[in-house]
Design a protein around this motif. Structure first.
Motif, PDB file in Angstrom:
ATOM      1  N   VAL A  90       0.829  -1.206   0.000  1.00 45.33           N
ATOM      2  CA  VAL A  90       0.000   0.000   0.000  1.00 45.33           C
ATOM      3  C   VAL A  90       0.861   1.253   0.000  1.00 45.33           C
ATOM      4  O   VAL A  90       0.629   2.195  -0.759  1.00 45.33           O
ATOM      5  CB  VAL A  90      -0.948   0.003   1.219  1.00 45.33           C
ATOM      6  N   ASP A 100       4.374  10.706  10.860  1.00 47.99           N
ATOM      7  CA  ASP A 100       2.993  10.854  10.405  1.00 47.99           C
ATOM      8  C   ASP A 100       2.034  10.077  11.305  1.00 47.99           C
ATOM      9  O   ASP A 100       0.932  10.542  11.608  1.00 47.99           O
ATOM     10  CB  ASP A 100       2.872  10.365   8.962  1.00 47.99           C
ATOM     11  N   LEU A 105      -0.942  11.535  13.540  1.00 45.37           N
ATOM     12  CA  LEU A 105      -2.282  11.023  13.298  1.00 45.37           C
ATOM     13  C   LEU A 105      -2.929  10.556  14.596  1.00 45.37           C
ATOM     14  O   LEU A 105      -4.098  10.846  14.875  1.00 45.37           O
ATOM     15  CB  LEU A 105      -2.201   9.878  12.290  1.00 45.37           C
ATOM     16  N   LYS A 149      -8.202   1.827  10.259  1.00 43.58           N
ATOM     17  CA  LYS A 149      -7.385   1.320   9.169  1.00 43.58           C
ATOM     18  C   LYS A 149      -7.436   2.257   7.956  1.00 43.58           C
ATOM     19  O   LYS A 149      -6.416   2.477   7.288  1.00 43.58           O
ATOM     20  CB  LYS A 149      -7.853  -0.073   8.780  1.00 43.58           C
ATOM     21  N   ALA A 150      -8.572   2.792   7.681  1.00 44.10           N
ATOM     22  CA  ALA A 150      -8.688   3.698   6.531  1.00 44.10           C
ATOM     23  C   ALA A 150      -7.816   4.936   6.715  1.00 44.10           C
ATOM     24  O   ALA A 150      -7.214   5.443   5.760  1.00 44.10           O
ATOM     25  CB  ALA A 150     -10.159   4.105   6.342  1.00 44.10           C
ATOM     26  N   THR A 151      -7.738   5.401   7.949  1.00 43.49           N
ATOM     27  CA  THR A 151      -6.884   6.558   8.227  1.00 43.49           C
ATOM     28  C   THR A 151      -5.424   6.213   7.987  1.00 43.49           C
ATOM     29  O   THR A 151      -4.660   7.017   7.445  1.00 43.49           O
ATOM     30  CB  THR A 151      -7.080   7.022   9.681  1.00 43.49           C
ATOM     31  N   VAL A 183      -4.249   3.942   5.931  1.00 45.73           N
ATOM     32  CA  VAL A 183      -4.036   3.808   4.485  1.00 45.73           C
ATOM     33  C   VAL A 183      -3.860   5.180   3.848  1.00 45.73           C
ATOM     34  O   VAL A 183      -2.992   5.384   2.989  1.00 45.73           O
ATOM     35  CB  VAL A 183      -5.206   3.043   3.844  1.00 45.73           C
ATOM     36  N   ARG A 184      -4.684   6.157   4.271  1.00 47.42           N
ATOM     37  CA  ARG A 184      -4.556   7.514   3.714  1.00 47.42           C
ATOM     38  C   ARG A 184      -3.233   8.160   4.122  1.00 47.42           C
ATOM     39  O   ARG A 184      -2.692   8.982   3.380  1.00 47.42           O
ATOM     40  CB  ARG A 184      -5.728   8.379   4.186  1.00 47.42           C
ATOM     41  N   ALA A 185      -2.708   7.787   5.305  1.00 42.96           N
ATOM     42  CA  ALA A 185      -1.449   8.368   5.777  1.00 42.96           C
ATOM     43  C   ALA A 185      -0.232   7.757   5.100  1.00 42.96           C
ATOM     44  O   ALA A 185       0.869   8.316   5.164  1.00 42.96           O
ATOM     45  CB  ALA A 185      -1.335   8.197   7.292  1.00 42.96           C
ATOM     46  N   ARG A 243       2.569   6.822   2.572  1.00 42.24           N
ATOM     47  CA  ARG A 243       3.211   7.556   1.479  1.00 42.24           C
ATOM     48  C   ARG A 243       3.394   6.652   0.261  1.00 42.24           C
ATOM     49  O   ARG A 243       3.536   5.436   0.387  1.00 42.24           O
ATOM     50  CB  ARG A 243       4.560   8.110   1.937  1.00 42.24           C
ATOM     51  N   ASP A 244       3.430   7.271  -0.906  1.00 42.14           N
ATOM     52  CA  ASP A 244       3.586   6.504  -2.141  1.00 42.14           C
ATOM     53  C   ASP A 244       4.884   5.705  -2.132  1.00 42.14           C
ATOM     54  O   ASP A 244       5.896   6.125  -1.553  1.00 42.14           O
ATOM     55  CB  ASP A 244       3.567   7.436  -3.347  1.00 42.14           C
TER      56      ASP A 244
END
Length: 432
Positions: free
Chosen positions: A250, A257, A261, A271-273, A275-277, A279-280
């Motif tokens: 992911v 971060d 958070l 978990k969704a939070t 995933v959004r945090a 980094r690429d």
């Protein structure tokens, strides 16, 4: 010449031999001087170095000037020596003059001054430039005429004098030799770092990466309590976040971060939070040389990446610190065992080595010579030799070392015994 006394001719002969020695020593000193040290001295405004550099900008003119002067004084010395020997020995004096002057010039005007100049080029070249530079200006028309004729003759032979360069740029192997020969002028630790920088182009990301089975990550599909526990006990600043399998990565979670958070959303984090945090992910093709990857990290402002093969499967993880450690040595805390831990010395002089030990690290730390152009681990190298996973207690010669298999698992060799004191130079293959 009959009106000149013998004693005066002797004085002139000695002066001519001294001039011959000067020209011979000057030529060797100018050509032997270290061009890189010369440039350094010029940058520091050293007057002698500036004069020498001016003369070396056109080496054909410098050599032409020195050879013109050297031949003039040698021919004049030969004539005077012949006159003196005829006075002393009659017609047989020609033979004595030829043999005697040849020996004198070889010893006092060639071998001795050139040897001194080769050993101490700066001491000879800098003072000589005080004479050679104004002499070049005086004899410039004659020197350029001789050079024109010489260069024209060289072109007839197919040689272009303009293409000949003095002090060409050094390639990596020549730079390596310069560093190795620096001796006490460069501290040993600095030499190792310089050599490591030169070796970066020979090392790929696979040689320093953390293998995929050792990547520390967090499965987003785990229970929330386990995810929180892993985050709290993470040993690294960046942790890979994935779904079920490493290949379904992911992104990377940065500790800073995650802490921010958790502080902001203490009761809402899920978990969704996470995933959004994340980094690429920066992907690195396998086979990328370390010097290239170091520049890519710098240009992309990245510090970590996943190594993928041609099919896109993840092979391992590489960080900027891994590359820097190749240059300066280990300086970070790592969970991976070091070679000193994977190779345990035994009383009989042998070593018990973990099969997962990296071959390059073993060679570097233990001063061994296992081949590194194939598999990256000792287990992989042994399996390659047998073509299959062998049984325990088998022995083979690997890279010149007797190796005994101690413990073998289902998928890899877990432990072997290496006898480095029985080393033999490997033949055409790395194993017997």
């Amino acid at each position: 010449m009959d009106d000149i006394s013998t004693s005066m001719l002797l004085v002139i002969l000695v002066v001519l031999i001294a001039l011959s020695a000067y020209f011979s020593g000057s030529e060797t000193g100018m050509m032997s001087i270290n061009r890189y040290r010369l440039r350094h001295l010029v940058q520091n405004n050293h007057h002698g170095a500036r004069r020498v550099q001016f003369l070396l900008e056109r080496p054909d003119r410098l050599i032409g000037l020195i050879l013109i002067g050297n031949n003039l004084v040698n021919i004049a010395a030969s004539s005077i020596a012949t006159i003196l020997c005829i006075r002393w020995f009659g017609d047989a004096g020609i033979v004595f003059a030829t043999l005697g002057l040849t020996l004198i010039i070889l010893i006092f005007a060639e071998v001795t001054p050139k040897t001194i100049a080769a050993l101490h080029p700066e001491r000879v070249a800098f003072p000589s430039s005080l004479i050679l530079r104004p002499l070049l200006m005086v004899m410039y028309p004659f020197v350029t005429s001789v050079n024109f004729i010489t260069n024209s003759f060289m072109r007839l032979l197919g040689v272009d004098p303009k293409r000949a360069q003095v002090g060409d740029a050094l390639n990596s192997d020549e730079l390596r030799a310069v560093v190795n020969e620096a001796g006490n002028m460069i501290p040993a630790s600095h030499q190792e770092m310089l050599l490591s920088i030169l070796d970066l182009e020979k090392v790929t990301v696979e040689d320093v990466m953390i293998p995929r089975n050792e990547i520390v990550g967090i499965d987003i599909n785990d229970e929330w309590s386990r995810i929180i526990k892993k985050i709290e006990h993470a040993q690294h600043t960046r942790v890979l976040l994935y779904r079920n399998d490493i290949d379904d990565a992911v992104g990377f979670l940065h500790a800073r971060d995650v802490m921010r958070l958790m502080t902001k959303n203490q009761f809402e984090a899920d978990k969704a939070t996470l995933v959004r945090a994340a980094r690429d992910i920066y992907f690195i093709p396998e086979g990328t040389p370390l010097n290239v990857q170091l520049l890519k990290f710098q240009r992309r402002k990245e510090r970590i990446g996943l190594v993928v093969d041609e099919y896109g499967d993840i092979q391992g993880l590489v960080t900027l610190e891994d590359i820097l450690e190749e240059i300066v040595g280990d300086f970070t805390t790592s969970m991976a065992p070091q070679p000193s831990e994977t190779a345990v010395a035994q009383p009989d002089g042998s070593y018990l080595v973990e099969g997962a030990a990296n071959l390059r690290e073993l060679n570097k730390e233990m001063n061994w010579q296992f081949p590194t152009d194939g598999p990256k681990t000792l287990s992989g190298l042994i399996i390659e030799q047998f073509g299959d996973i062998p049984n325990a207690r088998l022995s083979l010669r690997l890279g010149g070392y007797p190796v005994e298999l101690i413990e073998v698992g289902d998928t890899m060799i877990k432990q072997v015994r290496v006898l480095p004191h029985h080393f033999q130079e490997p033949r055409s293959s790395s194993g017997d």
